[in-house]
Design a protein around this motif. Structure first.
Motif, PDB file in Angstrom:
ATOM      1  N   ASN A   1      -7.141 -27.627 -14.552  1.00 12.55           N
ATOM      2  CA  ASN A   1      -8.483 -28.203 -14.668  1.00 12.55           C
ATOM      3  C   ASN A   1      -8.376 -29.553 -15.371  1.00 12.55           C
TER       4      ASN A   1
ATOM      5  N   GLU B   1     -13.614 -21.971 -33.424  1.00 11.64           N
ATOM      6  CA  GLU B   1     -15.047 -22.249 -33.604  1.00 11.64           C
ATOM      7  C   GLU B   1     -15.505 -23.491 -32.841  1.00 11.64           C
ATOM      8  N   PHE B   2     -14.564 -24.385 -32.508  1.00 11.74           N
ATOM      9  CA  PHE B   2     -14.941 -25.600 -31.795  1.00 11.74           C
ATOM     10  C   PHE B   2     -15.382 -25.287 -30.358  1.00 11.74           C
TER      11      PHE B   2
ATOM     12  N   TRP C   1     -17.027 -27.618 -41.591  1.00 11.57           N
ATOM     13  CA  TRP C   1     -17.274 -26.396 -42.357  1.00 11.57           C
ATOM     14  C   TRP C   1     -18.211 -26.616 -43.535  1.00 11.57           C
TER      15      TRP C   1
ATOM     16  N   GLU D   1     -18.310 -17.339 -37.388  1.00 11.69           N
ATOM     17  CA  GLU D   1     -18.425 -18.606 -36.668  1.00 11.69           C
ATOM     18  C   GLU D   1     -19.611 -18.578 -35.694  1.00 11.69           C
TER      19      GLU D   1
ATOM     20  N   LYS E   1      -5.229 -27.333 -19.188  1.00  9.45           N
ATOM     21  CA  LYS E   1      -6.117 -28.483 -19.374  1.00  9.45           C
ATOM     22  C   LYS E   1      -5.577 -29.791 -18.792  1.00  9.45           C
TER      23      LYS E   1
ATOM     24  N   GLN F   1     -18.977 -24.600 -30.712  1.00 13.31           N
ATOM     25  CA  GLN F   1     -19.616 -25.903 -30.962  1.00 13.31           C
ATOM     26  C   GLN F   1     -19.838 -26.656 -29.648  1.00 13.31           C
TER      27      GLN F   1
ATOM     28  N   TYR G   1     -10.648 -16.670 -21.589  1.00 17.29           N
ATOM     29  CA  TYR G   1     -10.338 -17.111 -22.960  1.00 17.29           C
ATOM     30  C   TYR G   1     -10.295 -18.627 -23.016  1.00 17.29           C
ATOM     31  N   GLN G   2     -10.748 -19.168 -24.121  1.00 13.40           N
ATOM     32  CA  GLN G   2     -10.612 -20.592 -24.342  1.00 13.40           C
ATOM     33  C   GLN G   2     -10.098 -20.825 -25.756  1.00 13.40           C
ATOM     34  N   ALA G   3      -9.004 -21.572 -25.866  1.00 14.86           N
ATOM     35  CA  ALA G   3      -8.450 -21.876 -27.191  1.00 14.86           C
ATOM     36  C   ALA G   3      -9.336 -22.904 -27.892  1.00 14.86           C
TER      37      ALA G   3
ATOM     38  N   ASN H   1     -21.618 -26.230 -42.090  1.00 15.29           N
ATOM     39  CA  ASN H   1     -21.855 -24.850 -41.639  1.00 15.29           C
ATOM     40  C   ASN H   1     -22.033 -23.894 -42.811  1.00 15.29           C
TER      41      ASN H   1
ATOM     42  N   ILE I   1     -22.568 -21.297 -36.223  1.00 17.42           N
ATOM     43  CA  ILE I   1     -22.755 -22.361 -35.224  1.00 17.42           C
ATOM     44  C   ILE I   1     -23.812 -21.972 -34.180  1.00 17.42           C
TER      45      ILE I   1
ATOM     46  N   GLN J   1      -9.362  -9.616 -21.425  1.00 18.75           N
ATOM     47  CA  GLN J   1      -8.660  -8.474 -20.808  1.00 18.75           C
ATOM     48  C   GLN J   1      -9.302  -7.164 -21.251  1.00 18.75           C
TER      49      GLN J   1
ATOM     50  N   ASP K   1      -2.658 -21.744 -21.291  1.00 14.81           N
ATOM     51  CA  ASP K   1      -4.104 -21.941 -21.380  1.00 14.81           C
ATOM     52  C   ASP K   1      -4.464 -23.346 -21.846  1.00 14.81           C
ATOM     53  N   ASN K   2      -3.743 -23.792 -22.860  1.00 11.70           N
ATOM     54  CA  ASN K   2      -4.115 -25.049 -23.494  1.00 11.70           C
ATOM     55  C   ASN K   2      -3.497 -26.253 -22.816  1.00 11.70           C
TER      56      ASN K   2
ATOM     57  N   SER L   1       0.824 -17.921 -24.106  1.00 13.16           N
ATOM     58  CA  SER L   1      -0.618 -17.991 -23.876  1.00 13.16           C
ATOM     59  C   SER L   1      -1.157 -19.380 -24.192  1.00 13.16           C
ATOM     60  N   LEU L   2      -0.763 -19.922 -25.346  1.00  6.55           N
ATOM     61  CA  LEU L   2      -1.279 -21.238 -25.730  1.00  6.55           C
ATOM     62  C   LEU L   2      -0.747 -22.333 -24.806  1.00  6.55           C
TER      63      LEU L   2
ATOM     64  N   PRO M   1     -14.231 -24.577 -17.346  1.00  6.42           N
ATOM     65  CA  PRO M   1     -14.362 -25.196 -16.013  1.00  6.42           C
ATOM     66  C   PRO M   1     -14.158 -24.179 -14.895  1.00  6.42           C
ATOM     67  N   SER M   2     -13.410 -23.111 -15.206  1.00  7.95           N
ATOM     68  CA  SER M   2     -13.245 -22.036 -14.223  1.00  7.95           C
ATOM     69  C   SER M   2     -13.250 -20.709 -14.976  1.00  7.95           C
TER      70      SER M   2
ATOM     71  N   TYR N   1       4.036 -13.941 -26.974  1.00  8.73           N
ATOM     72  CA  TYR N   1       2.752 -13.902 -26.264  1.00  8.73           C
ATOM     73  C   TYR N   1       1.894 -15.100 -26.647  1.00  8.73           C
TER      74      TYR N   1
ATOM     75  N   PRO O   1      -7.167 -14.480 -27.108  1.00  6.29           N
ATOM     76  CA  PRO O   1      -6.560 -14.436 -25.767  1.00  6.29           C
ATOM     77  C   PRO O   1      -6.708 -13.100 -25.039  1.00  6.29           C
ATOM     78  N   GLN O   2      -6.615 -11.985 -25.802  1.00  6.00           N
ATOM     79  CA  GLN O   2      -6.679 -10.679 -25.131  1.00  6.00           C
ATOM     80  C   GLN O   2      -8.104 -10.162 -24.975  1.00  6.00           C
TER      81      GLN O   2
END
Lengths: 211, 336
Positions: free
Chosen positions: A58, B189-190, A102, B242, A54, B193, B184-186, A105, B246, B153, A49-50, A45-46, B204-205, A41, B149-150
């Protein structure tokens, strides 16, 4: 399909619970399925999504994205022994950037703000406003100030823990133990909640015995 | 009978029991609720049996760990059939969160971050449901996102459940205008930020692939300065720490937290220092918030099981200590 999904979920839930009896094949099967699914998963997923999200869906025009992509590819060079040393460059970037972020922060949120919250007026709601705090607030403030001070004294090892200093350190270790106790109590509550969640699934969604 | 035969017999009993109740459910069987008398008799039997275990322990007959597991399982399951509800007292941290939300004017934009996955749902899902429900009742605009990620959902599950309620259906809530799920966005903490300068750069969507600018609710939201209140549901990293470090300390966001009980003690420091306005800690926090919202959700339903299990655990801690000290004394006597 809904029936199959329910029975499968119940089969896997009971498989995990069966470990409480003893380590067995049913548990091992369930555990392996869970680990395999989790790993799969995350990878899917990564990737979608990533990477796909990207660079295709998008598509960003930011050059920083491509810098990140190049650094990511350099990481994969670890798989090629002859030029594997190059993978240290992106790694050093990650370590440097993360520690830089960090440092600020944590210093701001977990050190400065917490010190500020510990310097309390003992007998008033606000600094310089007299003796206007309620009994609960006064006791609470005293506990925070005494607890923080004695806890810090316990971790001061440059002086032998004897006499008044030793007694303060002893109070500090008591405060720390009470904190651990509270934390452990919360952990028990959390684990019970998770178990209640599964029992609710078995009795409600699966068997329909409760609503 | 051999151990293997006993194990097979237990499995057969479980299968038969499951099939009977499953077909009963399909046939439209109603839920099972004990009468007051049955409930009290069961409670009395449990207490008596625990007393018996204590007496046996004092006499030197120790019980196995499986007995403890069976007791915990029973006390978690039985209260779900009982007709009682537990009296819930509101703690100051839950009340302060509720009051902070109550102060917001209608139309306020509330950002809710679902930073957890299904394993933590029993604790956090009721909080998410009651919080979003409250937002809809107060006519707030809800923007959902997730750093796990979940998470989004789980948010969809919560919204679907909320929208089943006829009161909510009557409000005619529209996606994109009254609420959005940015997904979800990977980046952990960034992501927070970057949201400090631009939401759109991170999302973006939305969850469904609808472009950010085409949704009326978020079209004019540039960064945290356009958000009136934030609520974070967290089960670990990335999550509440986080968001505090932030979003709160760097961008001045007003933040409330909903945490698993494991995480909650760590968050009290942020509450005490005023970095967060309120905290829902574990199932108990969720039940208190449901009470304030006048909504009986799963957290309220589960609290009786939670309390029963705690009492049984305390009883076994006492029994264990009795066994330990008596055992110590006996071994000391033997040594003499």
């Amino acid at each position: 399909m809904e029936h199959f999904a329910l029975w499968l979920a119940a089969f896997l839930t009971l498989g995990i619970i069966s470990f409480l009896y003893k380590d067995n094949a049913w548990y091992k099967l369930t555990e392996s399925i869970f680990i395999g699914l989790s790993a799969g998963y995350w990878m899917v997923s990564l990737f979608w999504d990533n990477f796909y999200g990207k660079f295709w869906v998008n598509k960003s025009e930011s050059p920083y994205l491509y810098v990140g992509a190049v650094l990511g590819l350099l990481m994969l060079l670890r798989l090629v022994p002859r030029i594997g040393w190059i993978s240290r460059w992106p790694l050093s970037f990650i370590v440097g950037a993360t520690s830089g972020l960090w440092l600020i922060n944590y210093f701001s949120s977990n050190i400065m703000k917490q010190i500020e919250a510990t310097i309390l007026p003992l007998f008033s709601a606000q600094f310089g406003s007299g003796f206007d705090a309620g009994a609960a607030a006064i006791i609470g403030n005293l506990v925070i100030v005494t607890g923080t001070f004695s806890g810090l004294v316990y971790f001061f090892f440059s002086k032998e823990h004897k006499g008044a200093f030793g007694r303060t350190a002893k109070l500090g270790i008591w405060i720390i133990m009470i904190t651990f106790g509270a934390s452990f109590g919360y952990t028990v509550m959390s684990r019970m909640s998770l178990f209640i969640g599964r029992i609710d699934f078995l009795l409600s969604d699966w068997l329909g015995m409760i609503l | 009978m051999s151990t293997r035969a006993k194990e097979i017999l237990v499995i057969i009993m479980i299968v038969v029991f499951s099939l009977v109740f499953y077909f009963r459910k399909i046939a439209g069987g109603k839920e099972i609720i004990f009468s007051n008398l049955v409930a009290w008799v069961l409670i009395a039997l449990l207490v008596l049996s625990l007393g018996l275990i204590l007496i046996l322990t004092i006499k030197g007959s120790l019980i196995g760990r499986r007995v403890v597991f069976i007791y915990v399982g029973i006390v978690l399951a039985l209260p779900l059939f009982m007709p009682f509800t537990q009296k819930i007292t509101i703690s100051p941290e839950v009340r302060s969160l509720y009051e902070a939300v109550e102060k917001l004017p209608p139309g306020s934009k509330v950002l809710v971050s679902f930073d957890y996955d299904p394993p933590s749902a029993p604790e956090l899902q009721p909080m998410g449901e009651s919080f979003i429900r409250l937002c809809f009742q107060r006519d707030f605009k809800v923007i959902i996102m997730g750093l796990w990620p979940q998470g989004p959902q789980q948010a969809n599950i919560a919204i679907d459940k909320i929208l089943e309620d006829p009161e909510m259906q009557a409000r005619n809530l529209r996606y994109g205008e009254d609420y959005v799920n940015l997904g979800y966005q990977a980046g952990n903490e960034f992501v927070i930020q970057r949201m400090g300068s631009s939401f759109k750069s991170m999302f973006p969507s939305d969850y469904r692939g609808i472009p950010y600018d085409s949704m009326p609710l978020v079209r004019n939201i540039r960064n945290f300065s356009n958000i009136d209140f934030s609520f974070n549901l967290s089960a670990g990293f990335p999550g509440s720490v986080e968001w505090v470090q932030i979003a709160v300390d760097r961008y001045g966001v007003e933040l409330g937290l909903g945490n698993t009980a494991v995480q909650a003690p760590q968050m009290y420091t942020y509450l005490n220092s005023g970095q967060v306005v309120g905290l829902l800690g574990g199932m108990n926090g969720g039940a208190e918030f449901e009470l304030l919202c006048d909504y009986k959700g799963k957290a309220t339903k589960f609290m009786l099981s939670q309390s029963f299990s705690h009492m049984v655990i305390i009883a076994f801690i006492i029994i264990g200590n009795v066994a330990y000290f008596l055992g110590g004394r006996k071994s000391a006597l033997k040594d003499k």
